[in-house]
Design a protein around this motif. Structure first.
Motif, PDB file in Angstrom:
ATOM      1  N   PRO A 172      22.539 -19.434 -22.879  1.00 39.10           N
ATOM      2  CA  PRO A 172      23.240 -19.541 -21.589  1.00 39.10           C
ATOM      3  C   PRO A 172      24.742 -19.761 -21.741  1.00 39.10           C
ATOM      4  CG  PRO A 172      21.970 -21.527 -22.033  1.00 39.10           C
ATOM      5  CD  PRO A 172      21.582 -20.544 -23.078  1.00 39.10           C
ATOM      6  N   TYR A 173      25.153 -20.451 -22.798  1.00 45.46           N
ATOM      7  CA  TYR A 173      26.582 -20.682 -23.007  1.00 45.46           C
ATOM      8  C   TYR A 173      27.293 -19.372 -23.341  1.00 45.46           C
ATOM      9  CZ  TYR A 173      25.613 -25.691 -23.033  1.00 45.46           C
ATOM     10  OH  TYR A 173      25.243 -26.958 -22.680  1.00 45.46           O
ATOM     11  N   LYS A 174      26.689 -18.583 -24.215  1.00 48.19           N
ATOM     12  CA  LYS A 174      27.287 -17.287 -24.562  1.00 48.19           C
ATOM     13  C   LYS A 174      27.236 -16.340 -23.373  1.00 48.19           C
ATOM     14  CE  LYS A 174      26.246 -17.540 -29.506  1.00 48.19           C
ATOM     15  NZ  LYS A 174      25.532 -16.890 -30.636  1.00 48.19           N
ATOM     16  N   ARG A 175      26.208 -16.450 -22.544  1.00 51.59           N
ATOM     17  CA  ARG A 175      26.117 -15.571 -21.382  1.00 51.59           C
ATOM     18  C   ARG A 175      27.249 -15.827 -20.402  1.00 51.59           C
ATOM     19  NH1 ARG A 175      20.572 -15.606 -18.144  1.00 51.59           N
ATOM     20  NH2 ARG A 175      19.821 -15.192 -20.265  1.00 51.59           N
ATOM     21  N   LEU A 176      27.603 -17.102 -20.231  1.00 48.70           N
ATOM     22  CA  LEU A 176      28.708 -17.423 -19.324  1.00 48.70           C
ATOM     23  C   LEU A 176      30.065 -17.341 -20.008  1.00 48.70           C
ATOM     24  CD1 LEU A 176      27.358 -20.425 -17.215  1.00 48.70           C
ATOM     25  CD2 LEU A 176      27.266 -17.987 -16.727  1.00 48.70           C
ATOM     26  N   GLY A 177      30.081 -17.205 -21.342  1.00 51.57           N
ATOM     27  CA  GLY A 177      31.352 -17.088 -22.047  1.00 51.57           C
ATOM     28  C   GLY A 177      32.067 -18.407 -22.230  1.00 51.57           C
ATOM     29  N   ALA A 183      21.050 -13.368 -13.402  1.00 55.60           N
ATOM     30  CA  ALA A 183      21.221 -13.792 -14.794  1.00 55.60           C
ATOM     31  C   ALA A 183      22.297 -14.864 -14.916  1.00 55.60           C
ATOM     32  CB  ALA A 183      21.576 -12.584 -15.660  1.00 55.60           C
ATOM     33  N   ILE A 184      23.378 -14.713 -14.159  1.00 50.22           N
ATOM     34  CA  ILE A 184      24.462 -15.705 -14.197  1.00 50.22           C
ATOM     35  C   ILE A 184      23.985 -17.029 -13.622  1.00 50.22           C
ATOM     36  CG2 ILE A 184      26.755 -16.233 -13.296  1.00 50.22           C
ATOM     37  CD1 ILE A 184      27.249 -13.164 -13.301  1.00 50.22           C
ATOM     38  N   GLU A 185      23.271 -16.978 -12.506  1.00 52.12           N
ATOM     39  CA  GLU A 185      22.765 -18.201 -11.886  1.00 52.12           C
ATOM     40  C   GLU A 185      21.756 -18.902 -12.797  1.00 52.12           C
ATOM     41  OE1 GLU A 185      23.773 -19.712  -9.419  1.00 52.12           O
ATOM     42  OE2 GLU A 185      24.525 -18.392  -7.853  1.00 52.12           O
ATOM     43  N   ALA A 186      20.903 -18.120 -13.460  1.00 50.02           N
ATOM     44  CA  ALA A 186      19.905 -18.723 -14.350  1.00 50.02           C
ATOM     45  C   ALA A 186      20.570 -19.442 -15.518  1.00 50.02           C
ATOM     46  CB  ALA A 186      18.954 -17.638 -14.864  1.00 50.02           C
ATOM     47  N   ALA A 187      21.609 -18.822 -16.103  1.00 51.23           N
ATOM     48  CA  ALA A 187      22.328 -19.468 -17.205  1.00 51.23           C
ATOM     49  C   ALA A 187      23.024 -20.732 -16.733  1.00 51.23           C
ATOM     50  CB  ALA A 187      23.339 -18.487 -17.799  1.00 51.23           C
ATOM     51  N   HIS A 188      23.635 -20.679 -15.545  1.00 54.84           N
ATOM     52  CA  HIS A 188      24.322 -21.849 -15.001  1.00 54.84           C
ATOM     53  C   HIS A 188      23.334 -22.990 -14.747  1.00 54.84           C
ATOM     54  CE1 HIS A 188      25.669 -24.229 -11.479  1.00 54.84           C
ATOM     55  NE2 HIS A 188      26.812 -24.270 -12.152  1.00 54.84           N
ATOM     56  N   ASP A 189      22.190 -22.674 -14.128  1.00 55.92           N
ATOM     57  CA  ASP A 189      21.198 -23.717 -13.835  1.00 55.92           C
ATOM     58  C   ASP A 189      20.632 -24.333 -15.111  1.00 55.92           C
ATOM     59  OD1 ASP A 189      21.631 -23.142 -11.201  1.00 55.92           O
ATOM     60  OD2 ASP A 189      19.827 -21.905 -10.966  1.00 55.92           O
ATOM     61  N   LYS A 190      20.426 -23.519 -16.132  1.00 62.80           N
ATOM     62  CA  LYS A 190      19.885 -24.032 -17.390  1.00 62.80           C
ATOM     63  C   LYS A 190      20.857 -24.994 -18.063  1.00 62.80           C
ATOM     64  CE  LYS A 190      17.624 -22.495 -21.633  1.00 62.80           C
ATOM     65  NZ  LYS A 190      17.182 -21.311 -22.429  1.00 62.80           N
ATOM     66  N   GLU A 203      31.815 -29.861 -16.870  1.00 64.54           N
ATOM     67  CA  GLU A 203      31.097 -29.317 -15.718  1.00 64.54           C
ATOM     68  C   GLU A 203      32.022 -28.496 -14.820  1.00 64.54           C
ATOM     69  OE1 GLU A 203      28.933 -32.248 -13.609  1.00 64.54           O
ATOM     70  OE2 GLU A 203      27.697 -32.867 -15.320  1.00 64.54           O
ATOM     71  N   ASP A 204      33.278 -28.880 -14.747  1.00 69.59           N
ATOM     72  CA  ASP A 204      34.239 -28.087 -13.958  1.00 69.59           C
ATOM     73  C   ASP A 204      34.429 -26.706 -14.569  1.00 69.59           C
ATOM     74  OD1 ASP A 204      34.536 -30.194 -12.218  1.00 69.59           O
ATOM     75  OD2 ASP A 204      36.325 -30.995 -13.224  1.00 69.59           O
ATOM     76  N   GLU A 205      34.513 -26.637 -15.903  1.00 70.38           N
ATOM     77  CA  GLU A 205      34.667 -25.345 -16.571  1.00 70.38           C
ATOM     78  C   GLU A 205      33.409 -24.490 -16.411  1.00 70.38           C
ATOM     79  OE1 GLU A 205      37.682 -26.785 -20.152  1.00 70.38           O
ATOM     80  OE2 GLU A 205      35.525 -26.720 -20.494  1.00 70.38           O
ATOM     81  N   ILE A 206      32.255 -25.121 -16.465  1.00 73.05           N
ATOM     82  CA  ILE A 206      31.008 -24.372 -16.268  1.00 73.05           C
ATOM     83  C   ILE A 206      30.943 -23.802 -14.852  1.00 73.05           C
ATOM     84  CG2 ILE A 206      28.498 -24.588 -16.204  1.00 73.05           C
ATOM     85  CD1 ILE A 206      28.775 -26.836 -18.278  1.00 73.05           C
ATOM     86  N   GLN A 207      31.306 -24.623 -13.852  1.00 74.29           N
ATOM     87  CA  GLN A 207      31.287 -24.163 -12.468  1.00 74.29           C
ATOM     88  C   GLN A 207      32.314 -23.058 -12.235  1.00 74.29           C
ATOM     89  OE1 GLN A 207      28.976 -25.298 -10.428  1.00 74.29           O
ATOM     90  NE2 GLN A 207      29.596 -23.972  -8.743  1.00 74.29           N
ATOM     91  N   ALA A 208      33.490 -23.179 -12.863  1.00 75.94           N
ATOM     92  CA  ALA A 208      34.520 -22.149 -12.713  1.00 75.94           C
ATOM     93  C   ALA A 208      34.058 -20.828 -13.314  1.00 75.94           C
ATOM     94  CB  ALA A 208      35.815 -22.618 -13.372  1.00 75.94           C
TER      95      ALA A 208
END
Length: 269
Positions: free
Chosen positions: A82-87, A117-124, A94-99
């Protein structure tokens, strides 16, 4: 051209406007009036897209390009991490993850599988962060490093020093022989003789290193008392009986005492 018999030359002038782009052209048109002829340059514009300096922002570099294509497909849609998926990296706040999530959702809003896919990575990632806060992990390396840096541990470790290899071999042979005699020839009274010999052996080796009879006696006696008490505590409360026989407790305690006496006589200074 003549007017009332008077010859007059036509007046020509051209108005030049600054050309702002390659698609900007001007058209020359001649206009004739009574008494004079003029030639005007009338600009005709061709659509020219406005160019702006190319700015590669940090978000585009990390999360992807931000061209206006509502049907674009997320290129990392099949990435499992999930980290690689969101880059983002694993130390992201948490602010960087939300951004990162908001940027990618806005970028690929026209493609539902990409959004999912983006939402799933963020939720995980968010759930993992929440779990880590509820169940903090113990950093063993950090704890060991802090323990080594404590004054008590440094004071204890400063009392030990590694001697020559020959001396280590000599003390090892002596205590191994004592241990073998204790196990192979148990008596009804217990390994009293072997324990007494182990105390004398420890004092001898300590004196051989420190060259001080008083320190050798104090170190040897203190190490023997501590070793015997610790061995008894371990055998009674912690370690189950490892040997069979009527004197198995005394024999096992003696073996533990030999190990601690060997450490004291070999490394203690």
């Amino acid at each position: 051209m003549t007017t009332s018999g008077v010859a007059a030359s036509p007046i020509k002038y051209c108005l030049h406007l600054p050309v702002q782009c390659p698609g900007f052209r001007e058209k020359r048109v001649s206009v004739s009036n009574v008494g004079r002829s003029r030639s005007h340059c009338i600009p005709t514009q061709k659509y020219c897209p406005r160019r702006t300096p190319l700015v590669k922002c940090a978000m585009e570099a990390s999360f992807g390009c931000s061209t206006d294509d509502s049907a674009a497909i997320f290129p990392r849609i099949n990435v499992k991490d999930p980290y690689k998926r969101l880059g983002i990296n694993r130390e992201a706040s948490e602010d960087e993850i939300q951004a990162a999530r908001n940027f990618l959702i806005q970028r690929y809003a026209g493609h539902k599988p990409s959004v999912d896919a983006i939402e799933a990575a963020h939720d995980k990632i968010i759930m993992q962060k929440f779990y880590d806060r509820k169940n903090p992990k113990i950093d063993i390396k950090k704890k060991v490093r802090e323990m080594k840096q404590s004054r008590v541990v440094q004071a204890v470790t400063s009392r030990f020093r590694t001697p020559a290899t020959k001396f280590i071999v000599k003390t090892s042979i002596a205590f191994v022989v004592l241990g073998a005699l204790t196990v192979l020839f148990p008596t009804e009274e217990g390994p009293t003789l072997q324990v007494a010999i182990s105390l004398i052996t420890a004092i001898y080796f300590i004196h051989n290193r420190l060259k001080s009879k008083l320190r050798a006696f104090l170190y040897g006696a203190g190490a023997f008392i501590f070793s015997w008490l610790l061995g008894t505590f371990l055998m009674v409360s912690v370690v189950p009986p490892m040997l069979k026989g009527p004197r198995s407790l005394e024999v096992t305690t003696s073996l533990i005492t030999y190990v601690l006496l060997w450490v004291s006589s070999t490394y203690l200074i």
